[in-house]
Design a protein around this motif. Structure first.
Motif, PDB file in Angstrom:
ATOM      1  N   ALA A  98     -37.706 -20.235 -11.399  1.00 16.88           N
ATOM      2  CA  ALA A  98     -37.035 -19.770 -10.178  1.00 16.88           C
ATOM      3  C   ALA A  98     -37.080 -20.835  -9.090  1.00 16.88           C
ATOM      4  O   ALA A  98     -36.070 -21.109  -8.428  1.00 16.88           O
ATOM      5  CB  ALA A  98     -37.681 -18.479  -9.694  1.00 16.88           C
ATOM      6  N   MET A  99     -38.236 -21.441  -8.902  1.00 12.51           N
ATOM      7  CA  MET A  99     -38.375 -22.464  -7.870  1.00 12.51           C
ATOM      8  C   MET A  99     -37.470 -23.653  -8.164  1.00 12.51           C
ATOM      9  O   MET A  99     -36.795 -24.177  -7.275  1.00 12.51           O
ATOM     10  CB  MET A  99     -39.842 -22.886  -7.756  1.00 12.51           C
ATOM     11  N   GLN A 100     -37.424 -24.069  -9.420  1.00 12.40           N
ATOM     12  CA  GLN A 100     -36.563 -25.189  -9.789  1.00 12.40           C
ATOM     13  C   GLN A 100     -35.087 -24.835  -9.606  1.00 12.40           C
ATOM     14  O   GLN A 100     -34.298 -25.633  -9.113  1.00 12.40           O
ATOM     15  CB  GLN A 100     -36.824 -25.639 -11.230  1.00 12.40           C
ATOM     16  N   ASN A 101     -34.720 -23.618  -9.978  1.00  9.70           N
ATOM     17  CA  ASN A 101     -33.324 -23.205  -9.831  1.00  9.70           C
ATOM     18  C   ASN A 101     -32.927 -23.035  -8.372  1.00  9.70           C
ATOM     19  O   ASN A 101     -31.768 -23.259  -8.024  1.00  9.70           O
ATOM     20  CB  ASN A 101     -33.047 -21.934 -10.646  1.00  9.70           C
ATOM     21  N   CYS A 102     -33.859 -22.653  -7.499  1.00 11.24           N
ATOM     22  CA  CYS A 102     -33.560 -22.617  -6.067  1.00 11.24           C
ATOM     23  C   CYS A 102     -33.224 -24.014  -5.566  1.00 11.24           C
ATOM     24  O   CYS A 102     -32.275 -24.202  -4.797  1.00 11.24           O
ATOM     25  CB  CYS A 102     -34.732 -22.036  -5.270  1.00 11.24           C
ATOM     26  N   LEU A 103     -33.978 -24.993  -6.022  1.00 11.05           N
ATOM     27  CA  LEU A 103     -33.701 -26.379  -5.653  1.00 11.05           C
ATOM     28  C   LEU A 103     -32.334 -26.803  -6.180  1.00 11.05           C
ATOM     29  O   LEU A 103     -31.519 -27.370  -5.456  1.00 11.05           O
ATOM     30  CB  LEU A 103     -34.804 -27.297  -6.195  1.00 11.05           C
ATOM     31  N   ASP A 104     -32.055 -26.496  -7.451  1.00 12.05           N
ATOM     32  CA  ASP A 104     -30.794 -26.899  -8.069  1.00 12.05           C
ATOM     33  C   ASP A 104     -29.581 -26.197  -7.455  1.00 12.05           C
ATOM     34  O   ASP A 104     -28.550 -26.812  -7.226  1.00 12.05           O
ATOM     35  CB  ASP A 104     -30.825 -26.620  -9.577  1.00 12.05           C
ATOM     36  N   LEU A 105     -29.700 -24.888  -7.209  1.00 12.20           N
ATOM     37  CA  LEU A 105     -28.558 -24.099  -6.734  1.00 12.20           C
ATOM     38  C   LEU A 105     -28.339 -24.205  -5.232  1.00 12.20           C
ATOM     39  O   LEU A 105     -27.195 -24.225  -4.768  1.00 12.20           O
ATOM     40  CB  LEU A 105     -28.756 -22.617  -7.090  1.00 12.20           C
ATOM     41  N   PHE A 106     -29.429 -24.238  -4.477  1.00 14.25           N
ATOM     42  CA  PHE A 106     -29.320 -24.164  -3.023  1.00 14.25           C
ATOM     43  C   PHE A 106     -29.723 -25.466  -2.323  1.00 14.25           C
ATOM     44  O   PHE A 106     -29.675 -25.530  -1.096  1.00 14.25           O
ATOM     45  CB  PHE A 106     -30.186 -23.019  -2.488  1.00 14.25           C
ATOM     46  N   SER A 107     -30.163 -26.469  -3.088  1.00 16.31           N
ATOM     47  CA  SER A 107     -30.579 -27.765  -2.533  1.00 16.31           C
ATOM     48  C   SER A 107     -31.596 -27.604  -1.407  1.00 16.31           C
ATOM     49  O   SER A 107     -31.475 -28.210  -0.353  1.00 16.31           O
ATOM     50  CB  SER A 107     -29.366 -28.552  -2.037  1.00 16.31           C
ATOM     51  N   THR A 108     -32.595 -26.770  -1.659  1.00 16.71           N
ATOM     52  CA  THR A 108     -33.607 -26.540  -0.632  1.00 16.71           C
ATOM     53  C   THR A 108     -34.998 -26.791  -1.183  1.00 16.71           C
ATOM     54  O   THR A 108     -35.241 -26.611  -2.369  1.00 16.71           O
ATOM     55  CB  THR A 108     -33.538 -25.104  -0.085  1.00 16.71           C
ATOM     56  N   LYS A 109     -35.875 -27.195  -0.300  1.00 15.93           N
ATOM     57  CA  LYS A 109     -37.272 -27.386  -0.673  1.00 15.93           C
ATOM     58  C   LYS A 109     -38.148 -26.320  -0.032  1.00 15.93           C
ATOM     59  O   LYS A 109     -39.349 -26.351  -0.165  1.00 15.93           O
ATOM     60  CB  LYS A 109     -37.743 -28.773  -0.248  1.00 15.93           C
TER      61      LYS A 109
END
Length: 153
Positions: A98-109
């Motif tokens: 989930a954390m990795q996909n948040c980065l990939d989908l939303f470009s957020t840290k």
């Protein structure tokens, strides 16, 4: 443990996937936790859904919530592991994905979650830090937690 995962927008879910994720959420959040609440909160349609399958069964699930829907920041919500798969590291795996996909989908840290307080140590082990005071949500104590780092699995 062998697993496959899928990340889909709401409109991409087929009826079986939708039924399975809603059934798992109901099994754990409503029945097992004895919490009467309206799970279908009109946010699902705007979220991505991460389904983690093991041995052909839905073992874990969470939804990836865009910024501005639940919090100012992107969020991960409805994190749930099937009782049949607990104690096998599946909860950690679904959160890392989930954390990795948040980065990939939303470009957020930055990710903010509303964690049940009993799971605080688990989320801290993933890099989340508690913010603010505990609060009651549907009869269960929660606390907001924020992460600024991501795990790449």
């Amino acid at each position: 443990m062998d697993y496959i995962h899928k990340v889909k927008a709401f409109g991409e879910l087929n009826t079986n996937e939708l039924y399975e994720l809603l059934r798992l959420r109901s099994e754990v959040f409503v029945v097992a936790q004895n919490c009467i609440f309206l799970d279908q909160d009109n946010k699902d349609q705007q979220c991505y859904h991460l389904l983690l399958f093991c041995e052909g069964q839905l073992a874990a699930y969470c939804r990836l919530v865009p910024a501005g829907l639940s919090y100012v920041e992107v969020s991960i919500g409805r994190v749930v592991t099937s009782p049949a798969f607990r104690g096998k590291g599946i909860g950690r795996k679904v959160m890392e994905l989930a954390m990795q996909n948040c980065l990939d989908l939303f470009s957020t840290k930055t990710i903010r979650i509303g964690a049940q307080t009993y799971a605080t140590a688990f989320y801290e082990s993933l890099g989340f830090v508690a913010e603010g005071d505990p609060y009651d949500e549907d009869g269960i104590e929660h606390i907001e937690m924020v992460s600024h780092q991501h795990v790449r699995s």
